[in-house]
Design an enzyme around this catalytic site. Structure first.
Site, PDB file in Angstrom:
ATOM      1  N   LYS A   1     -69.965  49.245 -91.335  1.00  0.00           N
ATOM      2  CA  LYS A   1     -69.324  48.816 -92.575  1.00  0.00           C
ATOM      3  C   LYS A   1     -68.129  47.972 -92.175  1.00  0.00           C
ATOM      4  O   LYS A   1     -67.163  48.474 -91.604  1.00  0.00           O
ATOM      5  CB  LYS A   1     -68.878  50.015 -93.416  1.00  0.00           C
ATOM      6  CG  LYS A   1     -68.154  49.566 -94.685  1.00  0.00           C
ATOM      7  CD  LYS A   1     -67.610  50.704 -95.499  1.00  0.00           C
ATOM      8  CE  LYS A   1     -66.675  50.166 -96.562  1.00  0.00           C
ATOM      9  NZ  LYS A   1     -65.949  51.235 -97.239  1.00  0.00           N
TER      10      LYS A   1
ATOM     11  N   GLY B   1     -59.558  53.572-103.578  1.00  0.00           N
ATOM     12  CA  GLY B   1     -58.729  54.739-103.858  1.00  0.00           C
ATOM     13  C   GLY B   1     -58.091  54.771-105.232  1.00  0.00           C
ATOM     14  O   GLY B   1     -57.346  55.696-105.543  1.00  0.00           O
TER      15      GLY B   1
END
Lengths: 255, 82, 366
Positions: free
Chosen positions: A95, A156
């Site tokens: 990733k 987040g």
């Protein structure tokens, strides 16, 4: 079934391993989520606490590790981390995230594309984390990315899919799988992404910081399945006004 | 040897050398193998990957790799991340 | 590689479509291949005004109140293919010619003086008479004079398209004629054009070579127009997925009377042509839709704003025909005989802006 770079996944929910209160909770939550791929980060060992190997609780036969390049601020740093990750023996999956702005952790499109081009040539299976920019998604696809991972909202933030319009374009255009990553704060957000036709979602914070991570992991798993089912079933589409013929669009001229 | 650290010529400087591991100076005996160094730190070799002077070492090298003087060693492992 | 399903399988998509499917397709925000099937189906015939309204709404939102204008310039009537339906077919006894570069420039100057900025270079398929070098030379000469140069010639290889792009050609039209393989084999009697798959892959090569635009199309009158429409939709969708940088257009040439007595195998009336145009517009809001002078002035005027975005005007389909009105050997006889000025003034009359250029080939850096 979802296929990325030739590998099939039964679950369309990818998990993250950050921010959990303990490795025990992390393991239980991931087990409950049914996910088969989890992201992991790379860090220097803390020499004062060398036994602290939280990943040892995860069975690497059960979970495909998707190492990320978190912390990288440019392509060079990301490439260095990528090579380190590969040395872990976990394969070529990566990733790719390049986040020069420590405040928002938003991905740098220029450096991400640059790193993708290089890493693909080196044989990595690159899944770049990216802003929900349709042209960037196509450029990354052209560069050989195995999937694209547009963000729903900044990482987040638990804000859900603030980029729906853009992500819809990405889903319509891309030939590679689209994994909505970052910002999914509730199972309903994950379901929304799946209903839109995303191939998978990646959820970390929302599971890790929930009151009961194990339970919410299960809820996310169900939401992802429900959303996918809905997409495959074909939702009743939003209707637009298709007014009947007005004088303007008369067809009297036809013979 | 770091030029800015003055050390008397003692037993240590003769039989030990410095390396930098994860940013910290470590004194080791010349000829120390990586696997021994890791065990001495309390790190299980199979949980860690190692970059020495910018080059990534393969797991199978750990048993035989001799740490060179002034080596810059990075010991890295997977941690939680999204 | 793009492949086309058998027409019998495509037929199944259309067969069961009901009025409810049509209504659903008309109301859907996005349309997929099933919606396209519904819009092309017999059930949609009763909804033609609604199709027109939806198509018009999408077209004005995407393209504004504009119609692009271009003219074809026929370079050569030589052809090595025998195609049952075409006036240039190798076996037809017509007076054939290929324009010299100077003659072609003379024709182009005439078009330029009539106000054209977008020119489509057309020829039969005879690479020996008219090859890539010829096109390169003419493109580099035309480039300073015209805003956009398109070609409709024999299929070429990718590197040849790349050369032509460098020379200033920005768009390529290559029509499959029919996506129905059986009929294709029946009407293409001999010549390189007999290779269905090579032709089908041509738009991909054009796009891969970096052309700004590729035009596809089906000649209406050879096979079931509804299925040609579905095939065009599939081809468009595939090209969009694989060549996102390339703009796409579709043409709807209906068979016109031509040398050689070929009678259309199926009849496609104006209502059917319109249904096809509306359906493809609803299916693909971004595609450019061409309506040439094959159609009559009355029809073309009526269609302004309903879906098509590009009109040819003042066309002559014989090489050298602009300079010499007496010249013979046309590919087909046109249906709209108005001059460009007349076409433009009729477009203006309808409240639309005839656009003669929307790009300058000179901007391209090579």
């Amino acid at each position: 079934m979802l296929t990325i770079a030739g590998r099939t996944f039964r679950s369309r929910l990818f998990g993250g391993t950050g921010k959990f209160s303990s490795s025990r909770v992390m393991k239980e939550a991931l087990d409950a989520s049914g996910c088969e791929m989890v992201t992991v980060a790379l860090r220097r060992i803390d020499l004062d606490n060398p036994e602290d190997d939280i990943m040892s609780v995860l069975d690497r036969k059960k979970y495909l590790f998707l190492p990320n390049t978190s912390g990288a601020r440019d392509a060079d740093e990301a490439i260095r981390l990528a090579r380190l990750a590969r040395a872990s023996g976990g394969g070529d999956w990566l990733k790719l995230e390049v986040t020069p702005d420590p405040r928002t952790l938003l991905p740098d499109p220029v450096e991400t594309l640059k790193a993708t081009e290089i890493l693909v040539k080196e044989g990595f299976i690159v899944l770049p984390y990216m802003n929900a920019d349709p042209i960037l998604a196509l450029r990354l696809q052209d560069a050989g990315a195995a999937a694209v991972m547009p963000l729903g909202s900044p990482i987040g933030t638990n804000q859900g899919i603030m980029t729906a319009f853009q992500i819809e374009i990405i889903i319509n255009q891309a030939r590679v799988p689209v994994v909505v990553d970052a910002g999914l704060g509730a199972p309903s957000h994950a379901a929304q992404a799946m209903e839109m036709g995303a191939d998978a979602v990646l959820v970390n914070t929302a599971i890790a910081v929930a009151g009961d991570p194990v339970r919410i992991a299960r809820a996310f798993a169900m939401a992802v399945e429900a959303g996918r089912d809905a997409f495959e079933a074909g939702l009743g589409e939003k209707r637009v006004d298709a007014s009947a013929s007005s004088p303007e669009t008369g067809l009297d001229f036809l013979r | 040897m770091s030029p800015w650290v003055w050390r008397p010529a003692t037993f240590e400087t003769v039989f030990y050398m410095e390396i930098i591991c994860n940013g910290e100076v470590k004194n080791i005996q010349p000829g120390t193998k990586l696997v021994a160094f890791l065990e001495n730190l309390g790190v299980k070799p199979d949980t860690v990957f190692v970059e020495c002077d910018g080059v990534i070492l393969q797991k199978k090298e750990y048993d035989t790799f001799v740490l060179p003087e002034n080596a810059r060693l990075e010991l890295i492992r997977f941690v939680g991340g999204g | 590689m793009f492949t086309i399903p058998d027409f019998a399988d495509l037929q199944l998509l259309i067969k069961g479509c009901s009025a409810a499917d049509v209504e659903q397709a008309l109301h859907n925000e996005k349309s997929d291949i099933h919606d396209l099937a519904a819009l092309l189906s017999p059930a949609a015939e009763a909804f033609l005004p609604q199709l027109a309204a939806r198509s018009a709404a999408i077209t004005v939102r995407r393209f504004g109140r504009t119609i692009q204008i271009y003219a074809p310039l026929y370079l050569s009537s030589f052809c090595t293919n025998r195609c049952a339906y075409c006036g240039f077919s190798a076996e037809n006894k017509i007076e054939r010619r290929v324009l010299s570069i100077d003659e072609a420039m003379h024709e182009a100057e005439i078009l330029h003086s009539r106000g054209f900025e977008h020119i489509l270079l057309v020829s039969g398929e005879a690479p020996g008479k008219l090859g890539v070098e010829y096109l390169e030379e003419i493109a580099s000469k035309l480039r300073p004079r015209f805003a956009a140069i398109s070609i409709e010639v024999q299929p070429l290889d990718e590197d040849e398209y790349a050369r032509l792009f460098k020379a200033g050609i920005t768009s390529v039209a290559v029509y499959q004629e029919t996506y129905d393989r059986k009929i294709y084999d029946q009407v293409h009697l001999s010549g390189k054009k007999c290779d269905f798959d090579y032709r089908l892959a041509t738009p991909s090569r054009v796009a891969a070579a970096g052309m700004r635009e590729v035009g596809i199309g089906a000649l209406l009158g050879l096979s079931d127009w509804r299925l040609e429409g579905l095939a065009l939709g599939l081809h468009l969708a595939w090209l969009r997925k694989h060549y996102w940088r390339t703009a796409l257009t579709v043409s709807f040439p209906r068979l016109r009377p031509a040398e050689g007595d070929f009678q259309p195998l199926v009849k496609v009336g104006e209502a059917q042509l319109s249904q096809l145009i509306f359906a493809l517009r609803i299916f693909d809001p971004d595609v450019g839709l061409l309506l040439s002078t094959r159609e009559e002035a009355r029809y073309r005027d009526g269609m302004i704003g309903l879906g098509p975005t590009r009109y040819s005007a003042g066309s002559c389909t014989a090489p050298g025909g602009y300079g010499d009105a007496e010249i013979s050997g046309e590919q087909f006889s046109v249906g709209d005989h108005r001059s460009m000025q007349e076409v433009c003034s009729d477009i203006c009359h309808k409240g639309y802006d005839p656009v003669r250029k929307d790009w300058d080939a000179t901007f391209q850096e090579n």
